[in-house]
Design a protein around this motif. Sequence first.
Motif, PDB file in Angstrom:
ATOM      1  N   GLU A  52       9.510  63.703  -9.547  1.00 46.06           N
ATOM      2  CA  GLU A  52       8.494  64.931  -9.952  1.00 46.06           C
ATOM      3  C   GLU A  52       7.869  65.486  -8.674  1.00 46.06           C
ATOM      4  OE1 GLU A  52       8.221  66.703 -12.773  1.00 46.06           O
ATOM      5  OE2 GLU A  52      10.155  65.211 -12.992  1.00 46.06           O
ATOM      6  N   VAL A  55      10.090  67.847  -7.448  1.00 45.58           N
ATOM      7  CA  VAL A  55       9.636  69.149  -8.143  1.00 45.58           C
ATOM      8  C   VAL A  55       8.703  70.165  -7.525  1.00 45.58           C
ATOM      9  CG1 VAL A  55       9.468  70.241 -10.659  1.00 45.58           C
ATOM     10  CG2 VAL A  55      10.769  68.399 -10.261  1.00 45.58           C
ATOM     11  N   LEU A  56       7.739  69.328  -7.511  1.00 43.45           N
ATOM     12  CA  LEU A  56       6.528  70.020  -6.986  1.00 43.45           C
ATOM     13  C   LEU A  56       6.678  70.590  -5.598  1.00 43.45           C
ATOM     14  CD1 LEU A  56       3.644  67.177  -7.675  1.00 43.45           C
ATOM     15  CD2 LEU A  56       4.062  69.222  -8.947  1.00 43.45           C
ATOM     16  N   ARG A  60       7.074  74.726  -5.219  1.00 42.42           N
ATOM     17  CA  ARG A  60       5.781  74.723  -5.033  1.00 42.42           C
ATOM     18  C   ARG A  60       5.067  76.253  -4.991  1.00 42.42           C
ATOM     19  NH1 ARG A  60       9.154  73.980  -0.776  1.00 42.42           N
ATOM     20  NH2 ARG A  60       8.946  75.475   1.064  1.00 42.42           N
ATOM     21  N   ILE A  63       4.684  76.844  -8.745  1.00 45.18           N
ATOM     22  CA  ILE A  63       3.454  76.126  -9.333  1.00 45.18           C
ATOM     23  C   ILE A  63       2.158  76.582  -8.644  1.00 45.18           C
ATOM     24  CG2 ILE A  63       2.736  73.785  -9.167  1.00 45.18           C
ATOM     25  CD1 ILE A  63       5.411  72.839  -9.114  1.00 45.18           C
ATOM     26  N   SER A  95       3.673  70.620 -23.539  1.00 46.74           N
ATOM     27  CA  SER A  95       3.561  69.111 -23.179  1.00 46.74           C
ATOM     28  C   SER A  95       2.969  68.425 -24.356  1.00 46.74           C
ATOM     29  CB  SER A  95       2.722  68.966 -22.036  1.00 46.74           C
ATOM     30  OG  SER A  95       3.331  69.554 -20.951  1.00 46.74           O
ATOM     31  N   PHE A 203      12.087  71.896 -15.755  1.00 45.00           N
ATOM     32  CA  PHE A 203      11.582  71.284 -14.745  1.00 45.00           C
ATOM     33  C   PHE A 203      10.008  71.501 -14.555  1.00 45.00           C
ATOM     34  CE2 PHE A 203      15.772  71.723 -12.411  1.00 45.00           C
ATOM     35  CZ  PHE A 203      16.142  70.578 -13.183  1.00 45.00           C
ATOM     36  N   LEU A 204       9.515  72.437 -14.918  1.00 51.49           N
ATOM     37  CA  LEU A 204       7.983  72.945 -14.877  1.00 51.49           C
ATOM     38  C   LEU A 204       7.644  71.943 -16.001  1.00 51.49           C
ATOM     39  CD1 LEU A 204       7.936  76.691 -14.158  1.00 51.49           C
ATOM     40  CD2 LEU A 204       7.361  74.787 -12.528  1.00 51.49           C
ATOM     41  N   ILE A 207       6.541  68.117 -15.318  1.00 54.47           N
ATOM     42  CA  ILE A 207       5.626  67.647 -14.547  1.00 54.47           C
ATOM     43  C   ILE A 207       4.391  67.217 -15.134  1.00 54.47           C
ATOM     44  CG2 ILE A 207       3.863  68.311 -12.580  1.00 54.47           C
ATOM     45  CD1 ILE A 207       6.002  70.700 -12.022  1.00 54.47           C
ATOM     46  N   LEU A 211       3.956  62.736 -14.711  1.00 52.90           N
ATOM     47  CA  LEU A 211       3.171  62.378 -13.864  1.00 52.90           C
ATOM     48  C   LEU A 211       1.842  61.628 -14.633  1.00 52.90           C
ATOM     49  CD1 LEU A 211       2.294  65.234 -11.384  1.00 52.90           C
ATOM     50  CD2 LEU A 211       3.651  63.235 -11.023  1.00 52.90           C
TER      51      LEU A 211
END
Length: 291
Positions: A52, A55-56, A60, A63, A95, A203-204, A207, A211
């Motif tokens: 992750e 991914v960040l 970036r 995000i 989420s 992918f977003l 996160i 995490l």
Amino acid sequence: MSWFESLILGLVQGLTEFLPVSSSAHLRLTAAFSGWEDPGAAFTAITQIGTEAAVLIYFRKDIGRIIAAWSRSLFDKTMRKDHDAQMGWLVIVGSIPIGLLGVTLKDQIEGPFRDLRITATMLVVVGIVIGIADRLAARDETGGKHRAPKQRKSLENLGVKDGLIFGLCQACALIPGVSRSGATISGGLFMGYKREAAARYSFLLAIPAVLASGVFETKDALEGGHVAWGPTMFATVIAFVTGYAVIAWFMKFISTKSFMPFVYYRVVLGIVIIALVATGSLSPHAAESAG
């Protein structure tokens, strides 16, 4: 866990986290085929922090833009129609399902769900689902002899209903063998989204869930002392480096290629596992983890 095991498992985590093949299944299978102890749900959750992080960094700019717009929308009503601000809320909404089910089914996730018979079944079933979704998307994109290509949806068309459906698809990945990216991307394709749009939101959306899961598992591991921290952190770094490379490749791949190679791979692997378990060559149950 030895350092060699952590190297291999870190590579497996990084290579499979973003592909529609299920990283949790491959970690479990790598250990089983190698005669190693099952790395366990805690190891999986902690090493996913590494992927992750990839991914960040890769997303970036997206995000940063989303967080900035979402934060401003809390105080500025005019910002609430901004696409990036809405994306912030949609990631939160999407989420919710995995958050609720992750807490509710924690014992099952760490126990019965890791049975290789379940993993193999999910590899085959979800592989077929991905294949059907991929064919539907291809039909829309190319049209046909008597049909014009159909315009598929972008993330600008994403609303609360679709965000929740994406979230429910992601929650299915709590079962090893399903695949977070496979479930969410195929769900997006069934809802009419473009491949790149479904993958980007997938992918977003991962996160917050990954995490949060990593933080909780780290907390439990610190209290229980049942994680080999050196090898686990090494595997996390390996997963980060490998995962970043895979994201860059995968985002280019899906813009022009079909998911069918992954579908064939999943189905064949699932059938092989079922055969090995049925003949007694492979135990369906995880070996006891060392303290």
